[in-house]
Design a protein around this motif. Structure first.
Motif, mmCIF file in Angstrom:
data_model
loop_
_atom_site.group_PDB
_atom_site.id
_atom_site.type_symbol
_atom_site.label_atom_id
_atom_site.label_comp_id
_atom_site.label_asym_id
_atom_site.label_seq_id
_atom_site.Cartn_x
_atom_site.Cartn_y
_atom_site.Cartn_z
ATOM 1 N N LYS A 100 -10.913 -0.110 4.261
ATOM 2 C CA LYS A 100 -11.660 0.355 5.429
ATOM 3 C C LYS A 100 -10.891 1.473 6.117
ATOM 4 C CE LYS A 100 -13.594 -1.271 9.813
ATOM 5 N NZ LYS A 100 -13.783 -2.452 10.710
ATOM 6 N N TRP A 101 -9.583 1.311 6.219
ATOM 7 C CA TRP A 101 -8.744 2.368 6.802
ATOM 8 C C TRP A 101 -8.779 3.631 5.935
ATOM 9 C CZ3 TRP A 101 -4.281 4.535 4.636
ATOM 10 C CH2 TRP A 101 -3.571 5.398 5.467
ATOM 11 N N VAL A 102 -8.788 3.462 4.629
ATOM 12 C CA VAL A 102 -8.855 4.622 3.724
ATOM 13 C C VAL A 102 -10.150 5.391 3.931
ATOM 14 C CG1 VAL A 102 -9.005 5.314 1.293
ATOM 15 C CG2 VAL A 102 -7.315 3.622 2.009
ATOM 16 N N ARG A 103 -11.259 4.700 4.079
ATOM 17 C CA ARG A 103 -12.535 5.376 4.312
ATOM 18 C C ARG A 103 -12.535 6.107 5.655
ATOM 19 N NH1 ARG A 103 -14.397 0.577 1.797
ATOM 20 N NH2 ARG A 103 -14.712 -0.417 3.838
ATOM 21 N N GLN A 104 -11.945 5.517 6.663
ATOM 22 C CA GLN A 104 -11.878 6.189 7.968
ATOM 23 C C GLN A 104 -11.042 7.454 7.902
ATOM 24 O OE1 GLN A 104 -10.397 3.172 10.625
ATOM 25 N NE2 GLN A 104 -12.378 2.145 10.826
ATOM 26 N N GLN A 105 -9.912 7.394 7.208
ATOM 27 C CA GLN A 105 -9.073 8.580 7.073
ATOM 28 C C GLN A 105 -9.786 9.677 6.294
ATOM 29 O OE1 GLN A 105 -6.066 9.034 8.585
ATOM 30 N NE2 GLN A 105 -6.503 7.089 9.581
ATOM 31 N N SER A 106 -10.521 9.302 5.287
ATOM 32 C CA SER A 106 -11.266 10.288 4.504
ATOM 33 C C SER A 106 -12.349 10.952 5.354
ATOM 34 C CB SER A 106 -11.884 9.628 3.276
ATOM 35 O OG SER A 106 -10.884 9.067 2.448
ATOM 36 N N GLU A 107 -13.013 10.163 6.191
ATOM 37 C CA GLU A 107 -14.052 10.717 7.059
ATOM 38 C C GLU A 107 -13.463 11.676 8.088
ATOM 39 O OE1 GLU A 107 -17.875 11.380 8.514
ATOM 40 O OE2 GLU A 107 -17.167 10.439 6.660
ATOM 41 N N LEU A 108 -12.315 11.321 8.661
ATOM 42 C CA LEU A 108 -11.672 12.207 9.624
ATOM 43 C C LEU A 108 -11.216 13.508 8.979
ATOM 44 C CD1 LEU A 108 -9.531 9.645 11.677
ATOM 45 C CD2 LEU A 108 -11.648 10.766 12.366
ATOM 46 N N ALA A 167 0.857 -1.187 0.000
ATOM 47 C CA ALA A 167 0.000 0.000 0.000
ATOM 48 C C ALA A 167 0.887 1.228 0.000
ATOM 49 C CB ALA A 167 -0.922 0.007 1.214
ATOM 50 N N LYS A 168 0.503 2.189 -0.820
ATOM 51 C CA LYS A 168 1.204 3.470 -0.906
ATOM 52 C C LYS A 168 0.138 4.553 -0.937
ATOM 53 C CE LYS A 168 4.983 5.690 -3.425
ATOM 54 N NZ LYS A 168 5.875 5.594 -4.606
ATOM 55 N N GLY A 169 -0.030 5.223 0.226
ATOM 56 C CA GLY A 169 -1.134 6.168 0.329
ATOM 57 C C GLY A 169 -2.448 5.418 0.401
ATOM 58 N N SER A 170 -3.393 5.792 -0.427
ATOM 59 C CA SER A 170 -4.695 5.131 -0.456
ATOM 60 C C SER A 170 -4.781 4.026 -1.505
ATOM 61 C CB SER A 170 -5.791 6.163 -0.737
ATOM 62 O OG SER A 170 -5.571 6.787 -1.994
ATOM 63 N N THR A 171 -3.733 3.809 -2.280
ATOM 64 C CA THR A 171 -3.740 2.817 -3.360
ATOM 65 C C THR A 171 -3.016 1.559 -2.915
ATOM 66 O OG1 THR A 171 -3.720 4.598 -4.992
ATOM 67 C CG2 THR A 171 -3.164 2.398 -5.774
ATOM 68 N N ALA A 172 -3.602 0.415 -3.190
ATOM 69 C CA ALA A 172 -2.982 -0.881 -2.933
ATOM 70 C C ALA A 172 -2.448 -1.442 -4.247
ATOM 71 C CB ALA A 172 -3.985 -1.834 -2.292
ATOM 72 N N ARG A 223 -12.576 14.917 6.382
ATOM 73 C CA ARG A 223 -13.760 15.706 6.069
ATOM 74 C C ARG A 223 -14.291 16.411 7.317
ATOM 75 N NH1 ARG A 223 -19.001 15.390 6.490
ATOM 76 N NH2 ARG A 223 -18.860 13.356 7.525
ATOM 77 N N GLN A 224 -14.298 15.707 8.451
ATOM 78 C CA GLN A 224 -14.762 16.325 9.683
ATOM 79 C C GLN A 224 -13.852 17.472 10.119
ATOM 80 O OE1 GLN A 224 -15.155 13.236 12.613
ATOM 81 N NE2 GLN A 224 -16.818 12.182 11.534
ATOM 82 N N ALA A 225 -12.542 17.281 9.962
ATOM 83 C CA ALA A 225 -11.613 18.360 10.315
ATOM 84 C C ALA A 225 -11.816 19.574 9.420
ATOM 85 C CB ALA A 225 -10.176 17.850 10.218
ATOM 86 N N GLN A 226 -12.089 19.339 8.149
ATOM 87 C CA GLN A 226 -12.326 20.455 7.225
ATOM 88 C C GLN A 226 -13.621 21.181 7.568
ATOM 89 O OE1 GLN A 226 -12.439 19.258 3.154
ATOM 90 N NE2 GLN A 226 -12.464 21.350 2.348
ATOM 91 N N ASP A 227 -14.641 20.440 7.977
ATOM 92 C CA ASP A 227 -15.903 21.076 8.368
ATOM 93 C C ASP A 227 -15.727 21.940 9.616
ATOM 94 O OD1 ASP A 227 -17.055 19.825 6.231
ATOM 95 O OD2 ASP A 227 -17.956 18.200 7.402
ATOM 96 N N LEU A 228 -14.901 21.472 10.543
ATOM 97 C CA LEU A 228 -14.664 22.259 11.745
ATOM 98 C C LEU A 228 -13.914 23.552 11.436
ATOM 99 C CD1 LEU A 228 -13.703 19.486 14.341
ATOM 100 C CD2 LEU A 228 -15.842 20.763 14.193
ATOM 101 N N GLU A 229 -12.979 23.497 10.507
ATOM 102 C CA GLU A 229 -12.228 24.694 10.155
ATOM 103 C C GLU A 229 -13.099 25.704 9.413
ATOM 104 O OE1 GLU A 229 -8.866 23.464 7.943
ATOM 105 O OE2 GLU A 229 -7.833 22.528 9.654
ATOM 106 N N GLN A 230 -13.980 25.228 8.554
ATOM 107 C CA GLN A 230 -14.818 26.132 7.780
ATOM 108 C C GLN A 230 -16.022 26.630 8.565
ATOM 109 O OE1 GLN A 230 -15.843 24.022 4.214
ATOM 110 N NE2 GLN A 230 -13.762 24.117 3.361
ATOM 111 N N GLY A 231 -16.477 25.882 9.553
ATOM 112 C CA GLY A 231 -17.663 26.269 10.310
ATOM 113 C C GLY A 231 -17.357 27.379 11.298
ATOM 114 N N PRO A 232 -18.399 27.941 11.898
ATOM 115 C CA PRO A 232 -18.195 29.006 12.895
ATOM 116 C C PRO A 232 -17.492 28.460 14.127
ATOM 117 C CG PRO A 232 -20.488 28.302 12.874
ATOM 118 C CD PRO A 232 -19.825 27.610 11.717
#
Length: 258
Positions: free
Chosen positions: A129-137, A52-57, A139-148
Motif C-alpha cells: 500500500k505504501w509502494v502504491r502511494q509513493q508511485s502515485e506521488l 523491505a528494500k525499496g519497493s521489494t519485500a 507520478r503527480q510530481a512528474q505531471d506537474l513538472e511536464q505540464g504548463p
C-alpha cells in the motif's frame, strides 16, 4: 538520494515460529489445500522475518539460534504469484523461493498461532500500500513538472483593486461633523454627557444677560464689581504740612504755580 533509499533495508515483521512443508504435485488447476501437506510432518521449522528494500519485500526463513538463512522469497507484488493463500485454512501459505541463480521452487509455510498468520498477511499489505502511494506521488510530481507552469505574477502595468466592506470614504473630510450649539454671546456649548439628561428631557435655560435701563449704557457701575477699600494714608499730615508751606512761599514771591 533515491539510490540511498534503495540500499536501505527495513524490517516489517518477525515471527519466531514457522513450519515449512513440501508440496505434493498439483492434480488440477484448483487452489492449494493445506490438508494434503502432511501437516504432522513439517520438513523444517525456524524463524520468519519480512524485510523491505525499496519497493521489494523479502520473506526470509532463518535458523532460530544462529540466524543462518534457510530460504528467501522476494515479493514484488502482493497478492501475486510470490505469495498465495490456501483454500482450506488461514494459517498456511504457499511462497516462491529463489536461490539467486535463477532457480525457483514453491514451498508451503504455516503458523501455529492464527494471530501470527494475520500479522504476516497485514505486513505485506501495508508495505505494498505504501509502494502504491509513493508511485502515485511520483507520478503527480512528474505531471506537474511536464505540464504548463502557472504564472501568478503581476504583468507590467497591471493593478488590482481591493473592495473592503463597511468602509466608505467621507467626502470633504468634515461631512460627518455636527456643529456645536451656540450659547449667548457667541460661546459654543458642549453637548451634555451621555446619561446626564434630566428626567423631563428638557435642557437647562441659558443665563440671561444683565438688565439694561432705557437710555442707560452698560457701564461698570451697572455691574456688581467689588469696590476696592481705600487704604489709610500714613503720609497725610506730612503732605498737608508741605502744602501749606508751599502756598505761603508762593504768596510771598508772587509766583503762580500751575
Amino acid at each position: 538520494m533515491a539510490a540511498e533509499a534503495e540500499e536501505y533495508e527495513s524490517v516489517l515483521c518477525v515471527k519466531p515460529a514457522v513450519l515449512v512443508y513440501r508440496l505434493p504435485p498439483r492434480a488440477s488447476n484448483r487452489g492449494y489445500r493445506a490438508a494434503e501437506w502432511q501437516l504432522d510432518q513439517p520438513a523444517w521449522s525456524g524463524r520468519l522475518r519480512i524485510t523491505a528494500k525499496g519497493s521489494t519485500a523479502f520473506i526470509k526463513l532463518e535458523d532460530k539460534t544462529s540466524g543462518e538463512l534457510f530460504a528467501q522469497a522476494p515479493v514484488e507484488q502482493f497478492p501475486g504469484m510470490a505469495v498465495e493463500g490456501v483454500t482450506d485454512s488461514s494459517r498456511y501459505f504457499v511462497i516462491r523461493i529463489e536461490d539467486g541463480n535463477g532457480r525457483r521452487a514453491f514451498i508451503g509455510v504455516g503458523f501455529v498461532d492464527r494471530g501470527d498468520a494475520f500479522d504476516f498477511n497485514v505486513a505485506l499489505q501495508d508495505h505494498f500500500k505504501w509502494v502504491r502511494q509513493q508511485s502515485e506521488l511520483a507520478r503527480q510530481a512528474q505531471d506537474l513538472e511536464q505540464g504548463p507552469k502557472l504564472d501568478l505574477g503581476f504583468k507590467e502595468g497591471q493593478t488590482i483593486k481591493l473592495s473592503i466592506a463597511n468602509m466608505k470614504k467621507k467626502e470633504g473630510g468634515t461631512g460627518g461633523t455636527r456643529p456645536r450649539p451656540a450659547g449667548p454671546g457667541g460661546l459654543s456649548l458642549l453637548p451634555p454627557p451621555p446619561g446626564g439628561k434630566s428626567g423631563s428631557g428638557e435642557r437647562p435655560a441659558p443665563l440671561s444677560p444683565p438688565t439694561q435701563l432705557p437710555g442707560t449704557p452698560i457701564t461698570d457701575s451697572l455691574l456688581s464689581w467689588p469696590q476696592p477699600t481705600a487704604a489709610p494714608d500714613v503720609w497725610g499730615d506730612f503732605a498737608k504740612a508741605s502744602g501749606s508751606a508751599s502756598s505761603q512761599a508762593q504768596g510771598n514771591t508772587g509766583w503762580v504755580q500751575f
